[in-house]
Design a protein around this motif. Structure first.
Motif, short mmCIF file in Angstrom:
data_model
loop_
_atom_site.label_atom_id
_atom_site.label_comp_id
_atom_site.label_asym_id
_atom_site.label_seq_id
_atom_site.Cartn_x
_atom_site.Cartn_y
_atom_site.Cartn_z
N LEU A 82 66.17 16.30 35.49
CA LEU A 82 66.99 17.47 35.17
C LEU A 82 66.10 18.70 35.10
O LEU A 82 65.05 18.68 34.45
CB LEU A 82 67.71 17.29 33.82
CG LEU A 82 68.57 18.46 33.37
CD1 LEU A 82 69.73 18.69 34.33
CD2 LEU A 82 69.11 18.22 31.97
N GLU A 83 66.53 19.73 35.79
CA GLU A 83 65.85 21.02 35.75
C GLU A 83 66.90 22.08 35.46
O GLU A 83 67.97 22.09 36.07
CB GLU A 83 65.15 21.32 37.08
CG GLU A 83 64.45 22.65 37.09
CD GLU A 83 63.67 22.88 38.37
OE1 GLU A 83 62.53 23.35 38.27
OE2 GLU A 83 64.20 22.58 39.46
N LYS A 84 66.59 22.94 34.53
CA LYS A 84 67.48 24.04 34.17
C LYS A 84 66.62 25.28 34.06
O LYS A 84 65.55 25.24 33.44
CB LYS A 84 68.17 23.72 32.83
CG LYS A 84 69.14 24.74 32.36
CD LYS A 84 70.51 24.51 32.95
CE LYS A 84 71.50 25.43 32.24
NZ LYS A 84 72.78 25.44 32.84
N ASN A 106 60.69 25.04 15.65
CA ASN A 106 60.99 25.99 16.71
C ASN A 106 61.90 25.25 17.68
O ASN A 106 61.56 24.15 18.13
CB ASN A 106 59.72 26.43 17.44
CG ASN A 106 58.87 27.36 16.60
OD1 ASN A 106 59.38 28.11 15.77
ND2 ASN A 106 57.57 27.32 16.82
N ILE A 107 63.05 25.85 17.98
CA ILE A 107 64.04 25.16 18.80
C ILE A 107 64.41 26.03 19.99
O ILE A 107 64.75 27.20 19.83
CB ILE A 107 65.30 24.81 17.99
CG1 ILE A 107 64.93 24.00 16.74
CG2 ILE A 107 66.30 24.05 18.86
CD1 ILE A 107 66.07 23.79 15.78
N VAL A 108 64.35 25.44 21.18
CA VAL A 108 64.87 26.05 22.40
C VAL A 108 66.05 25.20 22.79
O VAL A 108 65.92 23.97 22.92
CB VAL A 108 63.81 26.07 23.52
CG1 VAL A 108 64.40 26.66 24.80
CG2 VAL A 108 62.57 26.85 23.08
N HIS A 109 67.23 25.81 22.95
CA HIS A 109 68.41 25.01 23.26
C HIS A 109 69.28 25.70 24.29
O HIS A 109 69.25 26.91 24.46
CB HIS A 109 69.20 24.63 21.99
CG HIS A 109 69.53 25.75 21.07
ND1 HIS A 109 70.82 26.17 20.86
CD2 HIS A 109 68.75 26.54 20.29
CE1 HIS A 109 70.83 27.16 19.97
NE2 HIS A 109 69.58 27.40 19.62
N PHE A 110 70.07 24.87 25.00
CA PHE A 110 70.95 25.38 26.04
C PHE A 110 72.05 24.37 26.29
O PHE A 110 71.98 23.22 25.84
CB PHE A 110 70.17 25.66 27.34
CG PHE A 110 69.54 24.45 27.95
CD1 PHE A 110 70.21 23.69 28.88
CD2 PHE A 110 68.25 24.07 27.59
CE1 PHE A 110 69.63 22.57 29.44
CE2 PHE A 110 67.65 22.96 28.15
CZ PHE A 110 68.34 22.20 29.08
N ASN A 111 73.08 24.82 26.98
CA ASN A 111 74.19 23.95 27.36
C ASN A 111 74.20 23.78 28.87
O ASN A 111 73.83 24.69 29.61
CB ASN A 111 75.53 24.56 26.93
CG ASN A 111 75.63 24.71 25.44
OD1 ASN A 111 75.24 23.82 24.69
ND2 ASN A 111 76.13 25.84 24.99
N SER A 112 74.62 22.62 29.30
CA SER A 112 74.87 22.35 30.71
C SER A 112 76.20 21.61 30.75
O SER A 112 76.27 20.43 30.40
CB SER A 112 73.75 21.50 31.30
OG SER A 112 73.96 21.30 32.68
#
Length: 182
Positions: A82-84, A106-112
């Motif tokens: 998976l690449e975003k 530290n949180i990096v988050h995203f939706n797919s």
């Protein structure tokens, strides 16, 4: 000749017995490795960890903010599953959350689609990296690194300002689903 051979044997033994000094990464040439971690899957019932040979990486287009792009890549080395890509039009969310006295994340988050991904780095007394995958609030996968920076994970997330947005590829937003911490 005998002295040279013995020196070579000792040097080879020292190299082979030394722990790896670098964590595997999916970052490409010309990208800056913000974070990479070798992960183990966590069994949701027993809590046992099993090495899965997979790596999560956050790769930026430069070493310091402001970033123009940040890539999330996950999978085995040379086999990204998976690449975003975060761009000014398709941002990643960031947050810094305290989990206890002298511990945070530290949180990096995203939706797919309907899936939410959290890449979490333990800060302060907390150590390690976690990858959490949710669908509608239900955890689908939890993967964790071991805790030794430089061997199990590398982090340059200190280059990201989690308190004030300096890159158009990020927006500050608290996480939707609570985490128990690393």
């Amino acid at each position: 000749m005998k002295k040279f051979s013995m020196a070579l044997v000792f040097a080879s033994a020292a190299i082979l017995s030394s722990p790896a000094l670098a964590t595997s990464s999916h970052c490409k040439s010309g990208e800056f490795d913000l974070l990479s971690a070798e992960l183990s899957s966590k069994n949701q019932k027993s809590g046992a960890l099993k090495n899965n040979g997979k790596v999560v990486s956050l790769c930026a287009d430069r070493a310091k903010e402001p970033f123009s792009s940040v890539a999330y890549r996950f999978g085995k080395i040379c086999a990204v599953e998976l690449e975003k890509l975060a761009t000014p039009q398709n941002v990643f969310f960031i947050s810094n959350e305290m989990t206890g006295p002298r511990m945070g994340q530290n949180i990096v988050h995203f939706n797919s689609g309907d899936i939410t991904y959290y890449v979490v780095e333990g800060t302060g007394m907390a150590r390690g990296v976690g990858l959490y995958v949710f669908r509608s609030g239900k955890i689908l996968a939890e993967m964790l690194s071991d805790m030794e920076e430089g061997r199990d994970f590398t982090s340059n997330l200190g280059e990201v300002d989690f308190e004030k947005v300096k890159s158009q590829v990020f927006k500050i937003k608290k996480t939707k689903y609570p985490l128990l911490g690393l």
